[in-house]
Motif scaffolding. Structure first.
Motif, PDB file in Angstrom:
ATOM      1  N   GLN A  92      88.038  62.970  59.081  1.00 16.86           N
ATOM      2  CA  GLN A  92      89.013  61.905  58.889  1.00 16.86           C
ATOM      3  C   GLN A  92      89.225  61.109  60.173  1.00 16.86           C
ATOM      4  OE1 GLN A  92      92.596  63.295  56.979  1.00 16.86           O
ATOM      5  NE2 GLN A  92      91.447  64.392  55.413  1.00 16.86           N
ATOM      6  N   ARG A 249      98.054  63.716  40.324  1.00 15.13           N
ATOM      7  CA  ARG A 249      97.155  64.127  41.410  1.00 15.13           C
ATOM      8  C   ARG A 249      97.880  65.214  42.186  1.00 15.13           C
ATOM      9  NH1 ARG A 249      94.433  59.486  44.769  1.00 15.13           N
ATOM     10  NH2 ARG A 249      93.332  59.303  42.782  1.00 15.13           N
ATOM     11  N   LEU A 290      86.779  66.955  48.165  1.00 16.64           N
ATOM     12  CA  LEU A 290      87.674  65.885  48.611  1.00 16.64           C
ATOM     13  C   LEU A 290      87.313  64.553  47.973  1.00 16.64           C
ATOM     14  CD1 LEU A 290      88.148  66.755  52.391  1.00 16.64           C
ATOM     15  CD2 LEU A 290      89.878  66.839  50.594  1.00 16.64           C
ATOM     16  N   ARG A 291      86.007  64.270  47.836  1.00 21.64           N
ATOM     17  CA  ARG A 291      85.588  63.024  47.182  1.00 21.64           C
ATOM     18  C   ARG A 291      86.067  62.986  45.737  1.00 21.64           C
ATOM     19  NH1 ARG A 291      80.547  63.893  49.615  1.00 21.64           N
ATOM     20  NH2 ARG A 291      79.704  64.601  47.601  1.00 21.64           N
ATOM     21  N   ARG A 294      89.874  62.452  45.730  1.00 22.68           N
ATOM     22  CA  ARG A 294      90.262  61.069  46.076  1.00 22.68           C
ATOM     23  C   ARG A 294      89.947  60.099  44.939  1.00 22.68           C
ATOM     24  NH1 ARG A 294      88.171  62.290  51.495  1.00 22.68           N
ATOM     25  NH2 ARG A 294      89.911  62.298  52.959  1.00 22.68           N
ATOM     26  N   SER A 295      88.796  60.292  44.312  1.00 27.54           N
ATOM     27  CA  SER A 295      88.356  59.346  43.278  1.00 27.54           C
ATOM     28  C   SER A 295      89.055  59.563  41.942  1.00 27.54           C
ATOM     29  CB  SER A 295      86.841  59.474  43.078  1.00 27.54           C
ATOM     30  OG  SER A 295      86.516  60.733  42.498  1.00 27.54           O
ATOM     31  N   VAL A 313      95.189  62.084  51.671  1.00 23.83           N
ATOM     32  CA  VAL A 313      94.826  61.386  50.442  1.00 23.83           C
ATOM     33  C   VAL A 313      96.070  60.701  49.907  1.00 23.83           C
ATOM     34  CG1 VAL A 313      93.935  61.624  48.096  1.00 23.83           C
ATOM     35  CG2 VAL A 313      93.038  63.078  49.919  1.00 23.83           C
ATOM     36  N   THR A 314      95.994  59.401  49.668  1.00 28.51           N
ATOM     37  CA  THR A 314      97.147  58.686  49.135  1.00 28.51           C
ATOM     38  C   THR A 314      97.300  58.971  47.647  1.00 28.51           C
ATOM     39  OG1 THR A 314      95.783  56.737  48.709  1.00 28.51           O
ATOM     40  CG2 THR A 314      96.944  56.834  50.817  1.00 28.51           C
TER      41      THR A 314
END
Length: 410
Positions: A92, A249, A290-291, A294-295, A313-314
């Protein structure tokens, strides 16, 4: 009162353009306090948690200094070193450094365990302006002279308290011993126990201290709840909660790697899109988890404390503590994964009788009473009741609060 701007902090035009591209308009408090001191060449001791903007705070001055020097590093040599406690945090930081240096001709190399050593050595063969790494792999390449620190002018130790928790003190001291005495150094830590203070005294020269309050920022943004129940009832309660789409999420924290795998398996068998992340996962597995999270391909990420400070992660609507952490300090970092960038968030904890002492410690440390959902805990001499799922009114409360948080993050 007039707000400070990035221009007023003395940053160069290429960096200001990069900030504009990233839509960074106003410095955070730690950026406003830190950047001028670092641009002036001072050492710095920063007390701030992840999410306060500290990565950009130390990155921007380093980039400005390195770009002004216009020096091409020799093979296997670097001019700056940034140490992070986990691979996730290192990646990050690298993402931030690359985004902010987009208008500069600077080379960045990430040196972390769990990834190809050969590729890292090949990258260092061309030299690097900035190395971002974890202590173990950095020491590994130092030992074989495939990473040489004799020309380092800037050194950053991020999340120092976490470094010590993970047992990296010997590696850190080896790295510091290889650095030139004339350099600029920064140490950042969320807390300042005696061990971190001692490390700072040995590392920094007449440092500027910047401290950003934590507790005042956490409680208003994160609505916190606790369910008292038996350990045997945690899985069924978690499954019941995840029937609510407002939990859009979610990070679920467990105390052990085995526990993370077990919870992830239960959720997957129930048809929930889930991934797990912990110390036994390879670097490609962690990056994919993580991908997916996030997606939105994975709705739930089950994690151990290794992820508590490394995930930025937002849009995380909820943090669920399936197990309470061993240390109260870890609780704050866990729930800080939600309510990012000014959004609202919800933290829900499951507390069995063996965890009640930790819960009291958490509440004392935060000076905050966590809202109890359902029955209050029975006296320790009584057998705890099996929990029921949240009532309709409570589910509406989660739903309304979660939707507000997601709108704020959008």
């Amino acid at each position: 009162m007039t707000q400070t701007t990035f221009t007023a902090l003395g940053l160069s035009e290429p960096l200001l353009r990069a900030l504009e591209t990233r839509k960074f308009e106003t410095p955070t408090p730690i950026q406003a306090d830190t950047i001028p001191a670092l641009l002036a060449g001072k050492d710095l001791l920063g007390v701030a948690q992840t999410g306060s903007g500290k990565t950009a705070a130390f990155t921007l001055p380093i980039l400005q200094h390195l770009a002004a020097q216009q020096i091409r590093p020799a093979p296997f040599v670097t001019r700056a070193v940034i140490l992070a406690p986990t691979r996730e945090l290192a990646l990050q930081i690298d993402e931030t450094v690359r985004a902010l240096s987009i208008n500069l001709r600077l080379r960045t190399v990430v040196i972390i365990g769990g990834a190809s050593r050969f590729k890292q050595v090949e990258a260092m063969r061309r030299g690097a302006d900035i190395v971002i790494g974890t202590p173990g792999r950095v020491c590994d390449l130092m030992q074989t002279r495939e990473l040489q620190l004799g020309a380092v002018t800037h050194f950053v130790l991020d999340e120092a308290d976490r470094m010590l928790d993970l047992g990296f003190i010997k590696d850190i001291r080896r790295i510091v011993a290889a650095l030139p005495p004339r350099r600029q150094s920064c140490l950042f830590s969320a807390t300042m126990p005696a061990e971190v203070a001692s490390l700072a005294n040995s590392l920094l020269r007449d440092p500027i201290r910047v401290e950003i309050a934590r507790k005042e920022e956490t409680a208003p943004k994160i609505e916190q709840f606790v369910h008292h129940l038996a350990q045997s009832g945690k899985q069924s309660l978690l499954l019941s909660m995840l029937q609510d789409e407002a939990l859009s999420r979610v990070i679920v924290f467990t105390r052990t790697k085995h526990g993370a795998n077990k919870v992830a398996s239960v959720l997957e068998n129930a048809g929930i899109q889930v991934n797990a992340i912990h110390g036994n996962k390879s670097q490609p597995q962690r990056e994919k988890a993580l991908r997916d999270f996030r997606s939105g391909r994975a709705r739930v990420l089950v994690a151990t404390d290794i992820a508590a400070r490394g995930i930025d992660v937002t849009g995380i609507s909820h943090v669920i503590n399936f197990d309470l952490p061993v240390e109260a300090e870890s609780y704050v970092h866990r729930i800080g994964r939600t309510a990012r960038a000014g959004a609202a968030g919800i933290a829900i904890s499951f507390c069995d009788p063996s965890e009640r002492a930790v819960l009291r410690q958490i509440e004392r440390q935060m000076n905050y009473s966590i809202t109890v959902v359902g029955d209050a805990p029975p006296p320790m001499s009584q057998q705890p009741k099996r929990p029921s799922a949240p009532g309709q009114a409570q589910r509406r409360r989660y739903n309304d609060r979660g939707n507000r948080g997601m709108r704020s993050a959008a």
